[in-house]
Scaffold this motif. Structure first.
Motif, PDB file in Angstrom:
ATOM      1  N   GLN A  89       0.812  -1.229   0.000  1.00 56.79           N
ATOM      2  CA  GLN A  89       0.000   0.000   0.000  1.00 56.79           C
ATOM      3  C   GLN A  89       0.839   1.269   0.000  1.00 56.79           C
ATOM      4  O   GLN A  89       0.564   2.210   0.738  1.00 56.79           O
ATOM      5  CB  GLN A  89      -0.964  -0.009   1.186  1.00 56.79           C
ATOM      6  N   THR A  90       1.900   1.248  -0.796  1.00 57.98           N
ATOM      7  CA  THR A  90       2.711   2.459  -0.932  1.00 57.98           C
ATOM      8  C   THR A  90       1.948   3.445  -1.821  1.00 57.98           C
ATOM      9  O   THR A  90       0.926   3.093  -2.436  1.00 57.98           O
ATOM     10  CB  THR A  90       4.062   2.157  -1.606  1.00 57.98           C
ATOM     11  N   ARG A  91       2.486   4.655  -1.925  1.00 58.44           N
ATOM     12  CA  ARG A  91       1.873   5.669  -2.781  1.00 58.44           C
ATOM     13  C   ARG A  91       1.761   5.156  -4.225  1.00 58.44           C
ATOM     14  O   ARG A  91       0.704   5.257  -4.847  1.00 58.44           O
ATOM     15  CB  ARG A  91       2.785   6.902  -2.725  1.00 58.44           C
ATOM     16  N   LEU A  92       2.859   4.564  -4.712  1.00 59.99           N
ATOM     17  CA  LEU A  92       2.858   4.003  -6.061  1.00 59.99           C
ATOM     18  C   LEU A  92       1.785   2.916  -6.178  1.00 59.99           C
ATOM     19  O   LEU A  92       1.013   2.891  -7.140  1.00 59.99           O
ATOM     20  CB  LEU A  92       4.241   3.398  -6.376  1.00 59.99           C
ATOM     21  N   GLY A  93       1.727   2.043  -5.174  1.00 66.52           N
ATOM     22  CA  GLY A  93       0.760   0.950  -5.182  1.00 66.52           C
ATOM     23  C   GLY A  93      -0.666   1.459  -5.246  1.00 66.52           C
ATOM     24  O   GLY A  93      -1.494   0.950  -6.015  1.00 66.52           O
ATOM     25  N   LYS A  94      -0.944   2.471  -4.464  1.00 66.39           N
ATOM     26  CA  LYS A  94      -2.308   3.020  -4.448  1.00 66.39           C
ATOM     27  C   LYS A  94      -2.659   3.641  -5.797  1.00 66.39           C
ATOM     28  O   LYS A  94      -3.790   3.544  -6.261  1.00 66.39           O
ATOM     29  CB  LYS A  94      -2.432   4.073  -3.341  1.00 66.39           C
ATOM     30  N   GLN A  95      -1.667   4.263  -6.418  1.00 71.18           N
ATOM     31  CA  GLN A  95      -1.935   4.897  -7.720  1.00 71.18           C
ATOM     32  C   GLN A  95      -2.090   3.847  -8.829  1.00 71.18           C
ATOM     33  O   GLN A  95      -2.810   4.064  -9.792  1.00 71.18           O
ATOM     34  CB  GLN A  95      -0.796   5.862  -8.066  1.00 71.18           C
ATOM     35  N   ALA A  96      -1.374   2.720  -8.680  1.00 71.92           N
ATOM     36  CA  ALA A  96      -1.338   1.733  -9.770  1.00 71.92           C
ATOM     37  C   ALA A  96      -2.505   0.738  -9.718  1.00 71.92           C
ATOM     38  O   ALA A  96      -2.900   0.182 -10.751  1.00 71.92           O
ATOM     39  CB  ALA A  96      -0.017   0.962  -9.705  1.00 71.92           C
ATOM     40  N   LYS A  97      -3.052   0.510  -8.530  1.00 75.30           N
ATOM     41  CA  LYS A  97      -3.956  -0.621  -8.291  1.00 75.30           C
ATOM     42  C   LYS A  97      -5.140  -0.702  -9.271  1.00 75.30           C
ATOM     43  O   LYS A  97      -5.378  -1.745  -9.876  1.00 75.30           O
ATOM     44  CB  LYS A  97      -4.461  -0.561  -6.845  1.00 75.30           C
ATOM     45  N   ASP A  98      -5.871   0.397  -9.425  1.00 81.71           N
ATOM     46  CA  ASP A  98      -7.071   0.354 -10.266  1.00 81.71           C
ATOM     47  C   ASP A  98      -6.748  -0.018 -11.706  1.00 81.71           C
ATOM     48  O   ASP A  98      -7.476  -0.772 -12.339  1.00 81.71           O
ATOM     49  CB  ASP A  98      -7.786   1.709 -10.257  1.00 81.71           C
ATOM     50  N   TYR A  99      -5.657   0.545 -12.214  1.00 77.06           N
ATOM     51  CA  TYR A  99      -5.269   0.236 -13.590  1.00 77.06           C
ATOM     52  C   TYR A  99      -4.979  -1.256 -13.717  1.00 77.06           C
ATOM     53  O   TYR A  99      -5.397  -1.914 -14.660  1.00 77.06           O
ATOM     54  CB  TYR A  99      -4.016   1.016 -13.988  1.00 77.06           C
ATOM     55  N   MET A 100      -4.248  -1.787 -12.746  1.00 78.63           N
ATOM     56  CA  MET A 100      -3.857  -3.198 -12.809  1.00 78.63           C
ATOM     57  C   MET A 100      -5.081  -4.102 -12.715  1.00 78.63           C
ATOM     58  O   MET A 100      -5.208  -5.061 -13.474  1.00 78.63           O
ATOM     59  CB  MET A 100      -2.868  -3.523 -11.681  1.00 78.63           C
ATOM     60  N   ASP A 101      -5.992  -3.772 -11.814  1.00 79.82           N
ATOM     61  CA  ASP A 101      -7.196  -4.591 -11.656  1.00 79.82           C
ATOM     62  C   ASP A 101      -8.019  -4.628 -12.937  1.00 79.82           C
ATOM     63  O   ASP A 101      -8.674  -5.624 -13.240  1.00 79.82           O
ATOM     64  CB  ASP A 101      -8.067  -4.055 -10.507  1.00 79.82           C
ATOM     65  N   LYS A 102      -7.973  -3.537 -13.701  1.00 82.15           N
ATOM     66  CA  LYS A 102      -8.775  -3.481 -14.936  1.00 82.15           C
ATOM     67  C   LYS A 102      -8.029  -4.047 -16.138  1.00 82.15           C
ATOM     68  O   LYS A 102      -8.581  -4.138 -17.229  1.00 82.15           O
ATOM     69  CB  LYS A 102      -9.137  -2.016 -15.241  1.00 82.15           C
ATOM     70  N   GLY A 103      -6.742  -4.346 -15.973  1.00 81.30           N
ATOM     71  CA  GLY A 103      -5.959  -4.856 -17.098  1.00 81.30           C
ATOM     72  C   GLY A 103      -5.432  -3.748 -17.986  1.00 81.30           C
ATOM     73  O   GLY A 103      -4.963  -3.984 -19.091  1.00 81.30           O
ATOM     74  N   GLU A 104      -5.499  -2.498 -17.488  1.00 79.57           N
ATOM     75  CA  GLU A 104      -4.957  -1.365 -18.258  1.00 79.57           C
ATOM     76  C   GLU A 104      -3.477  -1.192 -17.904  1.00 79.57           C
ATOM     77  O   GLU A 104      -3.040  -1.636 -16.840  1.00 79.57           O
ATOM     78  CB  GLU A 104      -5.677  -0.061 -17.862  1.00 79.57           C
ATOM     79  N   LEU A 105      -2.745  -0.490 -18.761  1.00 84.10           N
ATOM     80  CA  LEU A 105      -1.371  -0.154 -18.394  1.00 84.10           C
ATOM     81  C   LEU A 105      -1.394   0.958 -17.361  1.00 84.10           C
ATOM     82  O   LEU A 105      -2.219   1.862 -17.429  1.00 84.10           O
ATOM     83  CB  LEU A 105      -0.569   0.320 -19.616  1.00 84.10           C
ATOM     84  N   VAL A 106      -0.489   0.887 -16.423  1.00 85.25           N
ATOM     85  CA  VAL A 106      -0.289   1.959 -15.455  1.00 85.25           C
ATOM     86  C   VAL A 106       0.329   3.147 -16.219  1.00 85.25           C
ATOM     87  O   VAL A 106       1.120   2.926 -17.144  1.00 85.25           O
ATOM     88  CB  VAL A 106       0.668   1.413 -14.358  1.00 85.25           C
TER      89      VAL A 106
END
Ligand code: AMP
Length: 184
Positions: A44-61
């Protein structure tokens, strides 16, 4: 001799597994942007929080998050004798960034390996893998993004004649053997 390898291929091609084996055999770090991002999400780092939604949807971060990350990682001391990039570059902008970064670091890639597997085999493999982002809808989206954004990267390296395509639709051992031959 330093080994600097870029691994390309669709999701489910076996890049992660094969990159890990090569990294161990050659004693060089396996740099997987997907693994780095998944660990950031778990912590749950800052990067992780920013990246999560994109990853869950299969989009590129977004590139803004990835480019700094790769620049940092390739500046660690353990990369002096080489590295295997797995999951980066994923689009043309990332590939151009990497070119410039390597010039700055006074390095160049020795080989770009492209692991090729037909889409229908990928979907079956990914459905069997059961990672969080491996449901059917996300899998289809990841393949779509791969064809749209990452296939142009293959063409980019093909023009530079550093690309070797390996048949990834073989047993794991056979793929490892083909890859080892390609980089020797
Ligand atoms: P992977 O493990 O390489 O399949 O990556 C899993 C997910 O992390 C991808 O679906 C993207 O959301 C994200 N990701 C990994 N590498 C990159 C990258 N180079 N650029 C953008 N997003 C990435």
């Amino acid at each position: 001799m330093a080994k600097r390898l870029i691994f390309l291929g669709p999701p489910g091609a076996g890049k992660g597994t094969q990159a890990q084996v090569l990294a161990e055999n050659h004693q060089i770090p396996h740099v997987s942007t997907g693994d780095i991002l998944r660990s950031a999400v778990a912590q749950q780092t800052r990067l992780g929080k920013q990246a999560k939604d994109y990853m869950d949807k299969g989009e590129l971060v977004p590139d803004a998050l990835i480019l700094d990350l790769i620049q940092d990682r390739l500046s660690y001391e353990d990369t002096a004798n080489g590295w295997i990039l797995d999951g980066f570059p994923r689009n043309i902008n990332q590939a151009s960034f990497l070119e410039e970064l390597l010039v700055k670091l006074n390095q160049s890639a020795d080989c770009v390996l492209n692991l090729s597997v037909p889409d229908e085999v990928l979907v079956a493999r990914l459905l069997a893998r059961k990672r969080k982002d491996d449901n059917e809808e996300t899998i289809r989206r990841r393949l779509e993004i791969y064809h749209q954004d990452t296939v142009p990267v293959i063409n980019f390296y093909q023009q530079k004649k550093t690309l070797k395509t390996i048949d990834g639709n073989q047993t794991m051992e056979a793929v490892t053997k083909s890859l080892s031959e390609a980089i020797s």
